[in-house]
Design a protein around this motif. Structure first.
Motif, mmCIF file in Angstrom:
data_model
loop_
_atom_site.group_PDB
_atom_site.id
_atom_site.type_symbol
_atom_site.label_atom_id
_atom_site.label_comp_id
_atom_site.label_asym_id
_atom_site.label_seq_id
_atom_site.Cartn_x
_atom_site.Cartn_y
_atom_site.Cartn_z
ATOM 1 N N GLY A 41 49.186 32.714 104.838
ATOM 2 C CA GLY A 41 48.221 33.365 103.958
ATOM 3 C C GLY A 41 46.806 33.306 104.464
ATOM 4 O O GLY A 41 45.890 33.848 103.848
ATOM 5 N N GLY A 42 46.617 32.662 105.620
ATOM 6 C CA GLY A 42 45.276 32.478 106.139
ATOM 7 C C GLY A 42 44.688 33.683 106.833
ATOM 8 O O GLY A 42 43.478 33.749 107.054
ATOM 9 N N MET A 43 45.527 34.624 107.197
ATOM 10 C CA MET A 43 45.049 35.848 107.846
ATOM 11 C C MET A 43 45.524 37.050 107.052
ATOM 12 O O MET A 43 46.665 37.084 106.594
ATOM 13 C CB MET A 43 45.594 35.959 109.267
ATOM 14 N N THR A 44 44.644 38.019 106.931
ATOM 15 C CA THR A 44 45.012 39.275 106.304
ATOM 16 C C THR A 44 44.437 40.428 107.097
ATOM 17 O O THR A 44 43.435 40.281 107.813
ATOM 18 C CB THR A 44 44.511 39.376 104.853
ATOM 19 N N PHE A 45 45.080 41.555 106.979
ATOM 20 C CA PHE A 45 44.616 42.800 107.587
ATOM 21 C C PHE A 45 44.653 43.878 106.520
ATOM 22 O O PHE A 45 45.585 43.916 105.711
ATOM 23 C CB PHE A 45 45.522 43.211 108.746
ATOM 24 N N TYR A 46 43.633 44.728 106.538
ATOM 25 C CA TYR A 46 43.615 45.879 105.646
ATOM 26 C C TYR A 46 43.247 47.126 106.448
ATOM 27 O O TYR A 46 42.337 47.094 107.286
ATOM 28 C CB TYR A 46 42.590 45.690 104.523
ATOM 29 N N ALA A 47 43.937 48.189 106.183
ATOM 30 C CA ALA A 47 43.524 49.462 106.759
ATOM 31 C C ALA A 47 42.136 49.810 106.233
ATOM 32 O O ALA A 47 41.777 49.451 105.097
ATOM 33 C CB ALA A 47 44.518 50.556 106.380
ATOM 34 N N ALA A 48 41.373 50.486 107.059
ATOM 35 C CA ALA A 48 39.998 50.822 106.682
ATOM 36 C C ALA A 48 39.952 51.605 105.374
ATOM 37 O O ALA A 48 39.023 51.444 104.567
ATOM 38 C CB ALA A 48 39.334 51.610 107.802
ATOM 39 N N SER A 49 40.970 52.413 105.150
ATOM 40 C CA SER A 49 40.979 53.269 103.968
ATOM 41 C C SER A 49 41.202 52.511 102.669
ATOM 42 O O SER A 49 40.940 53.055 101.583
ATOM 43 C CB SER A 49 42.055 54.354 104.120
ATOM 44 N N VAL A 50 41.690 51.265 102.754
ATOM 45 C CA VAL A 50 41.973 50.498 101.531
ATOM 46 C C VAL A 50 41.119 49.250 101.417
ATOM 47 O O VAL A 50 41.129 48.588 100.368
ATOM 48 C CB VAL A 50 43.464 50.112 101.440
ATOM 49 N N LYS A 51 40.387 48.925 102.448
ATOM 50 C CA LYS A 51 39.600 47.692 102.444
ATOM 51 C C LYS A 51 38.602 47.702 101.296
ATOM 52 O O LYS A 51 37.926 48.702 101.048
ATOM 53 C CB LYS A 51 38.872 47.535 103.779
ATOM 54 N N GLY A 52 38.557 46.585 100.583
ATOM 55 C CA GLY A 52 37.660 46.474 99.441
ATOM 56 C C GLY A 52 38.284 46.924 98.135
ATOM 57 O O GLY A 52 37.734 46.663 97.055
ATOM 58 N N ARG A 53 39.436 47.588 98.222
ATOM 59 C CA ARG A 53 40.123 48.053 97.005
ATOM 60 C C ARG A 53 41.486 47.389 96.822
ATOM 61 O O ARG A 53 41.929 47.185 95.698
ATOM 62 C CB ARG A 53 40.306 49.574 97.061
ATOM 63 N N PHE A 54 42.156 47.079 97.916
ATOM 64 C CA PHE A 54 43.491 46.481 97.868
ATOM 65 C C PHE A 54 43.402 45.013 98.250
ATOM 66 O O PHE A 54 42.589 44.627 99.100
ATOM 67 C CB PHE A 54 44.437 47.171 98.844
#
Length: 125
Positions: free
Chosen positions: A55-68
């Motif tokens: 759980g220490g690393m996460t990745f978000y696609a640019a299109s969802v970052k800040g929302r998901f």
């Protein structure tokens, strides 16, 4: 064998929220990265969010970052995807998946060998 069962999709209005859940069995949850992928009609499957085994690393696609937000609960063998401020462009089939190797960080679909059945998310404007 490995089984992933998703729930939580549905049809919502733009700006609404949904939480997807994925229950994992048959693989030691705490040793594998988990991903939420999505595939819209006519488009390739893409990683929306990925979380590491700790759980220490996460990745978000640019299109969802800040929302998901992706999170995991080791005690429940479940990974979640909290989706806020949904947009029509988030409309897709969402799939959870687990990597083929333990303790392995991966962002592409070919590195995941077990998939859920998919859950549909439809966001209308």
């Amino acid at each position: 064998q490995v089984q992933l069962v998703e729930s939580g999709g549905g049809s919502v209005q733009a700006g609404d929220s949904l939480r997807l859940s994925c229950l994992v069995s048959g693989r030691t949850f705490s040793r594998y990265a988990m991903g939420w992928f999505r595939q819209a009609p006519g488009k390739e499957r893409e990683a929306a969010a990925v979380i590491s085994w700790s759980g220490g690393m996460t990745f978000y696609a640019a299109s969802v970052k800040g929302r998901f937000t992706i999170s995991g609960d080791n005690a429940k063998n479940t990974v979640y995807l909290q989706m806020n401020s949904l947009k029509p462009e988030d409309t897709a089939d969402y799939y959870c998946a687990v990597t083929r190797r333990p303790l392995y960080w991966a962002l592409t679909a070919d590195e995941y060998d077990a998939w859920g059945q998919g859950t549909q998310v439809t966001v209308s404007s």
